[in-house]
Design a protein around this motif. Sequence first.
Motif, PDB file in Angstrom:
ATOM      1  N   GLN A 183      68.969 -53.032 -49.157  1.00  0.00           N
ATOM      2  CA  GLN A 183      68.080 -52.896 -50.143  1.00  0.00           C
ATOM      3  C   GLN A 183      67.041 -51.639 -50.116  1.00  0.00           C
ATOM      4  OE1 GLN A 183      65.750 -56.698 -50.866  1.00  0.00           O
ATOM      5  NE2 GLN A 183      67.734 -57.731 -50.854  1.00  0.00           N
ATOM      6  N   LEU A 184      66.679 -51.383 -48.768  1.00  0.00           N
ATOM      7  CA  LEU A 184      65.902 -50.042 -48.644  1.00  0.00           C
ATOM      8  C   LEU A 184      65.949 -49.715 -47.150  1.00  0.00           C
ATOM      9  CD1 LEU A 184      63.527 -48.134 -49.931  1.00  0.00           C
ATOM     10  CD2 LEU A 184      61.793 -49.480 -48.786  1.00  0.00           C
ATOM     11  N   ASP A 185      66.494 -48.359 -46.902  1.00  0.00           N
ATOM     12  CA  ASP A 185      66.940 -47.947 -45.750  1.00  0.00           C
ATOM     13  C   ASP A 185      65.719 -47.632 -44.740  1.00  0.00           C
ATOM     14  OD1 ASP A 185      66.552 -44.888 -45.445  1.00  0.00           O
ATOM     15  OD2 ASP A 185      66.900 -45.442 -47.654  1.00  0.00           O
ATOM     16  N   GLY A 186      65.836 -47.766 -43.477  1.00  0.00           N
ATOM     17  CA  GLY A 186      64.681 -47.534 -42.666  1.00  0.00           C
ATOM     18  C   GLY A 186      63.857 -46.368 -42.739  1.00  0.00           C
ATOM     19  N   ILE A 187      64.745 -45.165 -42.989  1.00  0.00           N
ATOM     20  CA  ILE A 187      63.930 -44.002 -43.008  1.00  0.00           C
ATOM     21  C   ILE A 187      63.083 -44.084 -44.385  1.00  0.00           C
ATOM     22  CG2 ILE A 187      64.135 -41.247 -43.507  1.00  0.00           C
ATOM     23  CD1 ILE A 187      65.134 -42.265 -40.778  1.00  0.00           C
ATOM     24  N   SER A 188      63.633 -44.395 -45.608  1.00  0.00           N
ATOM     25  CA  SER A 188      62.722 -44.723 -46.843  1.00  0.00           C
ATOM     26  C   SER A 188      61.575 -45.494 -46.582  1.00  0.00           C
ATOM     27  CB  SER A 188      63.376 -45.098 -47.917  1.00  0.00           C
ATOM     28  OG  SER A 188      64.683 -44.019 -48.213  1.00  0.00           O
ATOM     29  N   ALA A 189      61.806 -46.807 -46.018  1.00  0.00           N
ATOM     30  CA  ALA A 189      60.520 -47.647 -45.651  1.00  0.00           C
ATOM     31  C   ALA A 189      59.691 -46.862 -44.749  1.00  0.00           C
ATOM     32  CB  ALA A 189      61.494 -48.914 -44.905  1.00  0.00           C
ATOM     33  N   CYS A 190      60.147 -46.249 -43.739  1.00  0.00           N
ATOM     34  CA  CYS A 190      59.405 -45.559 -42.803  1.00  0.00           C
ATOM     35  C   CYS A 190      58.453 -44.663 -43.532  1.00  0.00           C
ATOM     36  CB  CYS A 190      59.979 -44.869 -41.578  1.00  0.00           C
ATOM     37  SG  CYS A 190      59.101 -43.847 -40.538  1.00  0.00           S
ATOM     38  N   ARG A 191      58.895 -43.705 -44.435  1.00  0.00           N
ATOM     39  CA  ARG A 191      58.011 -42.768 -45.375  1.00  0.00           C
ATOM     40  C   ARG A 191      57.134 -43.428 -46.226  1.00  0.00           C
ATOM     41  NH1 ARG A 191      62.351 -40.469 -47.085  1.00  0.00           N
ATOM     42  NH2 ARG A 191      62.487 -38.889 -45.458  1.00  0.00           N
ATOM     43  N   ILE A 192      57.440 -44.627 -46.816  1.00  0.00           N
ATOM     44  CA  ILE A 192      56.443 -45.279 -47.302  1.00  0.00           C
ATOM     45  C   ILE A 192      55.388 -45.774 -46.572  1.00  0.00           C
ATOM     46  CG2 ILE A 192      56.059 -47.608 -48.862  1.00  0.00           C
ATOM     47  CD1 ILE A 192      59.071 -46.764 -49.832  1.00  0.00           C
ATOM     48  N   LEU A 193      55.692 -46.414 -45.529  1.00  0.00           N
ATOM     49  CA  LEU A 193      54.537 -46.953 -44.739  1.00  0.00           C
ATOM     50  C   LEU A 193      53.793 -45.839 -44.128  1.00  0.00           C
ATOM     51  CD1 LEU A 193      56.782 -49.591 -42.626  1.00  0.00           C
ATOM     52  CD2 LEU A 193      54.806 -50.093 -44.507  1.00  0.00           C
ATOM     53  N   LYS A 194      54.398 -44.928 -43.629  1.00  0.00           N
ATOM     54  CA  LYS A 194      53.483 -43.732 -43.000  1.00  0.00           C
ATOM     55  C   LYS A 194      52.685 -42.926 -44.274  1.00  0.00           C
ATOM     56  CE  LYS A 194      54.122 -44.161 -38.920  1.00  0.00           C
ATOM     57  NZ  LYS A 194      53.144 -44.443 -37.797  1.00  0.00           N
ATOM     58  N   SER A 195      53.049 -43.024 -45.492  1.00  0.00           N
ATOM     59  CA  SER A 195      52.125 -42.547 -46.527  1.00  0.00           C
ATOM     60  C   SER A 195      50.928 -43.591 -47.020  1.00  0.00           C
ATOM     61  CB  SER A 195      53.089 -42.125 -47.462  1.00  0.00           C
ATOM     62  OG  SER A 195      53.674 -43.155 -48.319  1.00  0.00           O
ATOM     63  N   ASP A 196      51.021 -44.890 -46.588  1.00  0.00           N
ATOM     64  CA  ASP A 196      50.241 -45.703 -47.018  1.00  0.00           C
ATOM     65  C   ASP A 196      48.940 -45.825 -46.120  1.00  0.00           C
ATOM     66  OD1 ASP A 196      48.622 -48.178 -47.621  1.00  0.00           O
ATOM     67  OD2 ASP A 196      50.393 -49.100 -48.191  1.00  0.00           O
ATOM     68  N   PRO A 197      47.751 -45.516 -46.440  1.00  0.00           N
ATOM     69  CA  PRO A 197      46.672 -45.733 -45.362  1.00  0.00           C
ATOM     70  C   PRO A 197      46.482 -46.753 -44.700  1.00  0.00           C
ATOM     71  CG  PRO A 197      45.961 -44.870 -47.707  1.00  0.00           C
ATOM     72  CD  PRO A 197      47.322 -45.164 -47.831  1.00  0.00           C
ATOM     73  N   VAL A 198      46.932 -47.912 -45.364  1.00  0.00           N
ATOM     74  CA  VAL A 198      46.890 -49.153 -44.573  1.00  0.00           C
ATOM     75  C   VAL A 198      47.734 -49.203 -43.563  1.00  0.00           C
ATOM     76  CG1 VAL A 198      47.010 -51.694 -45.013  1.00  0.00           C
ATOM     77  CG2 VAL A 198      46.098 -50.294 -46.780  1.00  0.00           C
TER      78      VAL A 198
END
Length: 135
Positions: free
Chosen positions: A64-79
């Motif tokens: 569904q969503l690879d780990g690199i993309s998920a990491c990028r999203i999480l690291k760009s979210d201030p929360v």
Amino acid sequence: MAGMSQAPFHILLVEDEPVIRELVRSMLSDGTVDVVCAANGLEGLKLARSRTFHLILMDVVLPQLDGISACRILKSDPVTASVPLYMLTAKAKKSDMESATQAGADGYIHKPFRGAELMALVERLRMAPPRSEPA
């Protein structure tokens, strides 16, 4: 142990292999460490945003969503940006590690990993002073 009333240390494990999820959960869960598991990248994102975690362990190859993309999203979210995120993967080429680092990963743990390596990481993060929130 008496006097060891430490607050629980919450870990999010995003891993699609049930055997590895169970292995990590049983290895790290000890009453003071709580491991919550997600089986794919989208589920991992939802969980990461739904509560506070002290560490995220994420596979690179996920449905569904690879780990690199998920990491990028999480690291760009201030929360979620300040939560330590370690890639837990068999992809060990230099280019794979560079992709993870560019996405914001704080570290890289190779499969097959040693239990002592994971436990040492958790212990090190538990003893570290809390990271300050981004301004």
